[in-house]
Scaffold this motif. Sequence first.
Motif, mmCIF file in Angstrom:
data_model
loop_
_atom_site.group_PDB
_atom_site.id
_atom_site.type_symbol
_atom_site.label_atom_id
_atom_site.label_comp_id
_atom_site.label_asym_id
_atom_site.label_seq_id
_atom_site.Cartn_x
_atom_site.Cartn_y
_atom_site.Cartn_z
ATOM 1 N N ASP A 189 24.991 -67.083 -30.150
ATOM 2 C CA ASP A 189 26.207 -67.872 -29.954
ATOM 3 C C ASP A 189 27.471 -67.022 -30.001
ATOM 4 N N ALA A 190 27.311 -65.712 -29.850
ATOM 5 C CA ALA A 190 28.459 -64.812 -30.011
ATOM 6 C C ALA A 190 29.601 -65.143 -29.052
ATOM 7 N N PHE A 191 29.264 -65.576 -27.834
ATOM 8 C CA PHE A 191 30.305 -65.826 -26.825
ATOM 9 C C PHE A 191 30.511 -67.311 -26.567
ATOM 10 N N SER A 192 29.949 -68.160 -27.427
ATOM 11 C CA SER A 192 29.887 -69.582 -27.055
ATOM 12 C C SER A 192 31.264 -70.257 -27.023
ATOM 13 N N GLY A 193 32.266 -69.715 -27.747
ATOM 14 C CA GLY A 193 33.578 -70.360 -27.722
ATOM 15 C C GLY A 193 34.511 -69.797 -26.658
ATOM 16 N N LEU A 194 34.033 -68.811 -25.881
ATOM 17 C CA LEU A 194 34.941 -68.082 -24.995
ATOM 18 C C LEU A 194 35.030 -68.749 -23.620
ATOM 19 N N SER A 195 35.615 -69.939 -23.619
ATOM 20 C CA SER A 195 35.567 -70.745 -22.397
ATOM 21 C C SER A 195 36.472 -70.218 -21.293
ATOM 22 N N ALA A 196 37.450 -69.357 -21.621
ATOM 23 C CA ALA A 196 38.350 -68.842 -20.578
ATOM 24 C C ALA A 196 37.974 -67.437 -20.131
ATOM 25 N N LEU A 197 36.964 -66.852 -20.749
ATOM 26 C CA LEU A 197 36.665 -65.442 -20.495
ATOM 27 C C LEU A 197 36.298 -65.200 -19.036
ATOM 28 N N ARG A 198 37.004 -64.249 -18.421
ATOM 29 C CA ARG A 198 36.746 -63.924 -17.015
ATOM 30 C C ARG A 198 36.056 -62.598 -16.845
ATOM 31 N N ARG A 218 45.445 -66.887 -29.779
ATOM 32 C CA ARG A 218 46.293 -66.524 -28.634
ATOM 33 C C ARG A 218 45.823 -65.271 -27.920
ATOM 34 N N LEU A 219 44.841 -64.602 -28.500
ATOM 35 C CA LEU A 219 44.399 -63.325 -27.948
ATOM 36 C C LEU A 219 43.855 -63.503 -26.531
ATOM 37 N N VAL A 230 23.051 -66.099 -24.197
ATOM 38 C CA VAL A 230 24.314 -65.500 -24.630
ATOM 39 C C VAL A 230 25.362 -65.643 -23.521
ATOM 40 N N LEU A 231 24.917 -65.529 -22.265
ATOM 41 C CA LEU A 231 25.849 -65.521 -21.131
ATOM 42 C C LEU A 231 26.130 -66.923 -20.598
ATOM 43 N N GLU A 232 25.188 -67.818 -20.795
ATOM 44 C CA GLU A 232 25.304 -69.140 -20.179
ATOM 45 C C GLU A 232 26.583 -69.921 -20.534
ATOM 46 N N PRO A 233 27.124 -69.782 -21.782
ATOM 47 C CA PRO A 233 28.349 -70.562 -22.077
ATOM 48 C C PRO A 233 29.608 -70.055 -21.374
ATOM 49 N N LEU A 234 29.534 -68.887 -20.723
ATOM 50 C CA LEU A 234 30.745 -68.297 -20.159
ATOM 51 C C LEU A 234 31.069 -68.917 -18.801
ATOM 52 N N ALA A 235 31.657 -70.104 -18.858
ATOM 53 C CA ALA A 235 31.872 -70.896 -17.645
ATOM 54 C C ALA A 235 32.891 -70.274 -16.696
ATOM 55 N N GLY A 286 29.479 -65.964 -33.783
ATOM 56 C CA GLY A 286 30.686 -66.344 -34.505
ATOM 57 C C GLY A 286 31.720 -65.237 -34.601
ATOM 58 N N MET A 287 31.431 -64.060 -34.069
ATOM 59 C CA MET A 287 32.361 -62.935 -34.197
ATOM 60 C C MET A 287 33.722 -63.272 -33.585
ATOM 61 N N PHE A 288 33.723 -63.967 -32.455
ATOM 62 C CA PHE A 288 34.990 -64.271 -31.789
ATOM 63 C C PHE A 288 35.426 -65.706 -32.022
ATOM 64 N N GLY A 289 34.628 -66.448 -32.783
ATOM 65 C CA GLY A 289 34.962 -67.838 -33.067
ATOM 66 C C GLY A 289 35.279 -68.576 -31.788
ATOM 67 N N GLU A 290 36.361 -69.333 -31.851
ATOM 68 C CA GLU A 290 36.776 -70.109 -30.683
ATOM 69 C C GLU A 290 37.996 -69.425 -30.065
ATOM 70 N N SER A 291 37.835 -68.213 -29.589
ATOM 71 C CA SER A 291 38.956 -67.509 -28.968
ATOM 72 C C SER A 291 39.133 -68.030 -27.559
ATOM 73 N N LYS A 292 39.687 -69.234 -27.480
ATOM 74 C CA LYS A 292 39.723 -69.956 -26.206
ATOM 75 C C LYS A 292 40.665 -69.340 -25.188
ATOM 76 N N SER A 293 41.560 -68.443 -25.636
ATOM 77 C CA SER A 293 42.490 -67.820 -24.694
ATOM 78 C C SER A 293 41.974 -66.506 -24.138
ATOM 79 N N LEU A 294 40.912 -65.994 -24.739
ATOM 80 C CA LEU A 294 40.444 -64.656 -24.368
ATOM 81 C C LEU A 294 40.002 -64.608 -22.911
ATOM 82 N N ILE A 295 40.569 -63.656 -22.156
ATOM 83 C CA ILE A 295 40.251 -63.524 -20.730
ATOM 84 C C ILE A 295 39.479 -62.236 -20.450
ATOM 85 N N LYS A 296 39.867 -61.147 -21.132
ATOM 86 C CA LYS A 296 39.143 -59.882 -20.938
ATOM 87 C C LYS A 296 38.597 -59.402 -22.267
#
Length: 291
Positions: free
Chosen positions: A145-154, A103-104, A170-175, A120-130
Amino acid sequence: MPPCGTWLQPLLALIVSASLTRSHSCPSRCLCPDNHTVNCTSQGLVGVPDSIPLDVRRLLLSNNWIPWIPSDFLVLYTDLVYLDLRNNSLSQLDPGTLSSSSRLVFLDLGSNNLTEIPSGMFGESKSLIKLRLGNNPYLRMIGRDAFSGLSALRELDLEKNAFTVLDVRVLEPLASLRMLRLEGNPWLCNCHFAKLFAWLYQNRQKLPTGMEGIECSLPPDGLRVPLSVFSEDSFRECRGALTLTDCLIVIFSGISVSFAAIVTSFLLASIVHCFQRISKTSKGDEEEGKD
Ligand SMILES: *[C@@H]1O[C@H](CO)[C@@H](O)[C@H](O)[C@H]1NC(C)=O
Ligand SMILES: *[C@@H]1O[C@H](CO)[C@@H](O)[C@H](O)[C@H]1NC(C)=O
Ligand SMILES: *[C@@H]1O[C@H](CO)[C@@H](O)[C@H](O)[C@H]1NC(C)=O
Ligand SMILES: *[C@@H]1O[C@H](CO)[C@@H](O)[C@H](O)[C@H]1NC(C)=O
């Protein structure tokens, strides 16, 4: 033998009341302005307080001396949305510490002493925005792959760290990324920088300081120049199997061209000036002749 219920019920009641008191107490030295906020800012804490209500949503721990956080920290506080650990003494986090933070939304780890952000530090923190990771003066490694699960990160802050280069994968997964801070790092503009440069050039509207505000140093003498002096062509030769020296020549040739232009215009100006003086002198001669 008495039935289970007779001793189980008081036990359950005890557990429930214990957890209730726990969830409504405010840790000493902290402020709890509402039922879901715990504010322990600037309290000289050397560890995470241990009586934080389990239903906390906003946890403010900035400006303390906290050197580590328990690896099960976010397993306990599953409602946590906002976690501010800015300006503490964190040098590393155990793998998986932040990976259960489903939920973070906001996480500030800026102004700490982190050296590495492992995959893997942030795992799948799919809610993370900042996510704030700036001002960690020894931080120079980010796992691919440190940021690979951060699909909502703005918003991602990586300013004033120790990066010389960053793998663009590292940056490419940050859609969802809209803002990226990279200024104040000792970036090195050699061929290893080529792919990152291409990505930054294409995403330059996401850089709050623009390409102008990010500087890199040019080998061999470490001259610092803003990224805006380069174009995609500056690194074109880097794609082949050229050596570093070849690439430096290529990069330098771009700068040399502009330098040559300055020298040429200076020479031209001097020549013009000389001609003017010569013509003046000859005019003077003519005038002298008239006398
Ligand atoms: C905070 O929690 C207490 C105890 O559960 C409750 O009585 C109170 O209404 C809550 N306050 C708010 C603003 O939700
Ligand atoms: C947290 O507490 C500090 C004082 O200790 C105060 O300055 C700050 O505004 C508080 N922050 C919030 C979000 O309540
Ligand atoms: C960081 O925290 C320390 C300890 O509370 C404090 O003295 C210092 O002013 C803080 N720095 C910033 C930039 O807030
Ligand atoms: C920060 O980390 C560096 C490198 O690991 C270490 O040399 C330094 O002592 C650390 N500083 C603090 C304040 O912990």
